[in-house]
Design a protein around this motif. Structure first.
Motif, PDB file in Angstrom:
ATOM      1  N   ALA A   1      -4.363 -16.443  -7.098  1.00  0.00           N
ATOM      2  CA  ALA A   1      -3.591 -15.076  -6.842  1.00  0.00           C
ATOM      3  C   ALA A   1      -4.199 -13.919  -6.573  1.00  0.00           C
ATOM      4  O   ALA A   1      -3.942 -13.294  -5.794  1.00  0.00           O
ATOM      5  N   GLY A   2      -5.374 -13.914  -7.181  1.00  0.00           N
ATOM      6  CA  GLY A   2      -6.356 -12.831  -7.046  1.00  0.00           C
ATOM      7  C   GLY A   2      -6.945 -12.497  -5.390  1.00  0.00           C
ATOM      8  O   GLY A   2      -6.843 -11.584  -4.981  1.00  0.00           O
ATOM      9  N   GLY A   3      -7.223 -13.764  -4.951  1.00  0.00           N
ATOM     10  CA  GLY A   3      -7.552 -13.827  -3.682  1.00  0.00           C
ATOM     11  C   GLY A   3      -6.815 -13.723  -2.593  1.00  0.00           C
ATOM     12  O   GLY A   3      -6.823 -12.626  -1.512  1.00  0.00           O
ATOM     13  N   LEU A   4      -5.560 -14.156  -2.996  1.00  0.00           N
ATOM     14  CA  LEU A   4      -4.365 -13.768  -1.938  1.00  0.00           C
ATOM     15  C   LEU A   4      -3.830 -12.339  -2.099  1.00  0.00           C
ATOM     16  O   LEU A   4      -3.464 -11.746  -1.336  1.00  0.00           O
ATOM     17  N   LEU A   5      -4.208 -11.670  -3.272  1.00  0.00           N
ATOM     18  CA  LEU A   5      -3.688 -10.371  -3.520  1.00  0.00           C
ATOM     19  C   LEU A   5      -4.803  -9.456  -2.440  1.00  0.00           C
ATOM     20  O   LEU A   5      -4.222  -8.578  -1.838  1.00  0.00           O
ATOM     21  N   ALA A   6      -6.096  -9.614  -2.754  1.00  0.00           N
ATOM     22  CA  ALA A   6      -6.839  -8.919  -1.962  1.00  0.00           C
ATOM     23  C   ALA A   6      -6.494  -9.125  -0.479  1.00  0.00           C
ATOM     24  O   ALA A   6      -6.748  -8.126   0.312  1.00  0.00           O
ATOM     25  N   LEU A   7      -6.362 -10.273  -0.015  1.00  0.00           N
ATOM     26  CA  LEU A   7      -6.215 -10.644   1.493  1.00  0.00           C
ATOM     27  C   LEU A   7      -4.734  -9.652   1.897  1.00  0.00           C
ATOM     28  O   LEU A   7      -4.834  -9.223   3.007  1.00  0.00           O
ATOM     29  N   SER A   8      -3.915  -9.815   1.146  1.00  0.00           N
ATOM     30  CA  SER A   8      -2.460  -9.236   1.315  1.00  0.00           C
ATOM     31  C   SER A   8      -2.700  -7.718   1.342  1.00  0.00           C
ATOM     32  O   SER A   8      -2.235  -6.959   2.394  1.00  0.00           O
ATOM     33  N   ILE A   9      -3.520  -7.123   0.411  1.00  0.00           N
ATOM     34  CA  ILE A   9      -3.827  -5.431   0.337  1.00  0.00           C
ATOM     35  C   ILE A   9      -4.663  -5.230   2.069  1.00  0.00           C
ATOM     36  O   ILE A   9      -4.287  -4.400   2.653  1.00  0.00           O
ATOM     37  N   ILE A  10      -5.440  -6.109   2.391  1.00  0.00           N
ATOM     38  CA  ILE A  10      -6.577  -5.865   3.535  1.00  0.00           C
ATOM     39  C   ILE A  10      -5.623  -5.890   4.741  1.00  0.00           C
ATOM     40  O   ILE A  10      -5.614  -5.061   5.491  1.00  0.00           O
ATOM     41  N   LEU A  11      -5.010  -7.070   4.814  1.00  0.00           N
ATOM     42  CA  LEU A  11      -4.012  -7.010   6.088  1.00  0.00           C
ATOM     43  C   LEU A  11      -2.891  -5.919   6.038  1.00  0.00           C
ATOM     44  O   LEU A  11      -2.577  -5.672   7.169  1.00  0.00           O
ATOM     45  N   THR A  12      -2.466  -5.663   4.746  1.00  0.00           N
ATOM     46  CA  THR A  12      -1.206  -4.515   4.790  1.00  0.00           C
ATOM     47  C   THR A  12      -2.025  -3.236   5.420  1.00  0.00           C
ATOM     48  O   THR A  12      -1.481  -2.394   6.253  1.00  0.00           O
ATOM     49  N   ALA A  13      -3.277  -3.041   4.619  1.00  0.00           N
ATOM     50  CA  ALA A  13      -3.991  -1.655   5.186  1.00  0.00           C
ATOM     51  C   ALA A  13      -4.249  -1.694   6.801  1.00  0.00           C
ATOM     52  O   ALA A  13      -4.123  -0.756   7.204  1.00  0.00           O
ATOM     53  N   ALA A  14      -4.660  -2.902   7.441  1.00  0.00           N
ATOM     54  CA  ALA A  14      -4.847  -2.928   8.886  1.00  0.00           C
ATOM     55  C   ALA A  14      -3.626  -2.905   9.466  1.00  0.00           C
ATOM     56  O   ALA A  14      -3.623  -2.209  10.531  1.00  0.00           O
ATOM     57  N   ALA A  15      -2.448  -3.452   9.051  1.00  0.00           N
ATOM     58  CA  ALA A  15      -1.115  -3.090   9.784  1.00  0.00           C
ATOM     59  C   ALA A  15      -0.789  -1.739   9.753  1.00  0.00           C
ATOM     60  O   ALA A  15      -0.140  -1.098  10.851  1.00  0.00           O
ATOM     61  N   VAL A  16      -1.005  -0.951   8.951  1.00  0.00           N
ATOM     62  CA  VAL A  16      -0.595   0.426   8.645  1.00  0.00           C
ATOM     63  C   VAL A  16      -1.475   1.302   9.477  1.00  0.00           C
ATOM     64  O   VAL A  16      -1.064   2.025  10.346  1.00  0.00           O
ATOM     65  N   GLY A  17      -2.688   0.828   9.623  1.00  0.00           N
ATOM     66  CA  GLY A  17      -3.680   1.752  10.460  1.00  0.00           C
ATOM     67  C   GLY A  17      -3.194   1.278  11.828  1.00  0.00           C
ATOM     68  O   GLY A  17      -3.150   2.330  12.539  1.00  0.00           O
ATOM     69  N   VAL A  18      -3.222   0.305  12.432  1.00  0.00           N
ATOM     70  CA  VAL A  18      -2.668  -0.084  13.691  1.00  0.00           C
ATOM     71  C   VAL A  18      -1.206   0.573  14.008  1.00  0.00           C
ATOM     72  O   VAL A  18      -1.042   1.113  15.051  1.00  0.00           O
TER      73      VAL A  18
END
Length: 99
Positions: free
Chosen positions: A4-21
């Motif tokens: 769950a910790g790895g998926l949480l980190a991945l989710s946060i990174i992908l969300t930040a990238a989506a917001v930036g784009v």
């Protein structure tokens, strides 16, 4: 990835990238509409940009869905007295004696 910790980190990174784009596409749309000054040789607004962005949004959405499923599974494993994460698919899970 099965923690769950790895998926949480991945989710946060992908969300930040989506917001930036999304912010960059909104700026391009505002420039094309004349609300913001457009630099010389700027990219013209094309509808495919939003279609591509909506497709890109699938990655963080699926990531958060998988995080929620893994977190729920982790809670169930803890409640059953199992380790928080199963390190390997070949790991033997101790069975309870039903006698």
């Amino acid at each position: 990835m099965n923690s769950a910790g790895g998926l949480l980190a991945l989710s946060i990174i992908l969300t930040a990238a989506a917001v930036g784009v999304g912010v960059l596409l909104a700026i391009i749309a505002a420039q094309d509409a004349g609300l913001l000054p457009a630099p010389e040789k700027s990219t013209p607004w094309e509808p495919y940009m939003w279609v591509t962005y909506i497709g890109f949004l699938a990655f963080p959405i699926f990531s958060w869905v998988y995080y929620a499923k893994e977190r729920r599974a982790q809670k169930l494993r803890i409640a059953r007295g199992l380790p928080r994460t199963l390190r390997n698919r070949d790991t033997v899970v101790p069975q309870r004696d039903h006698s």
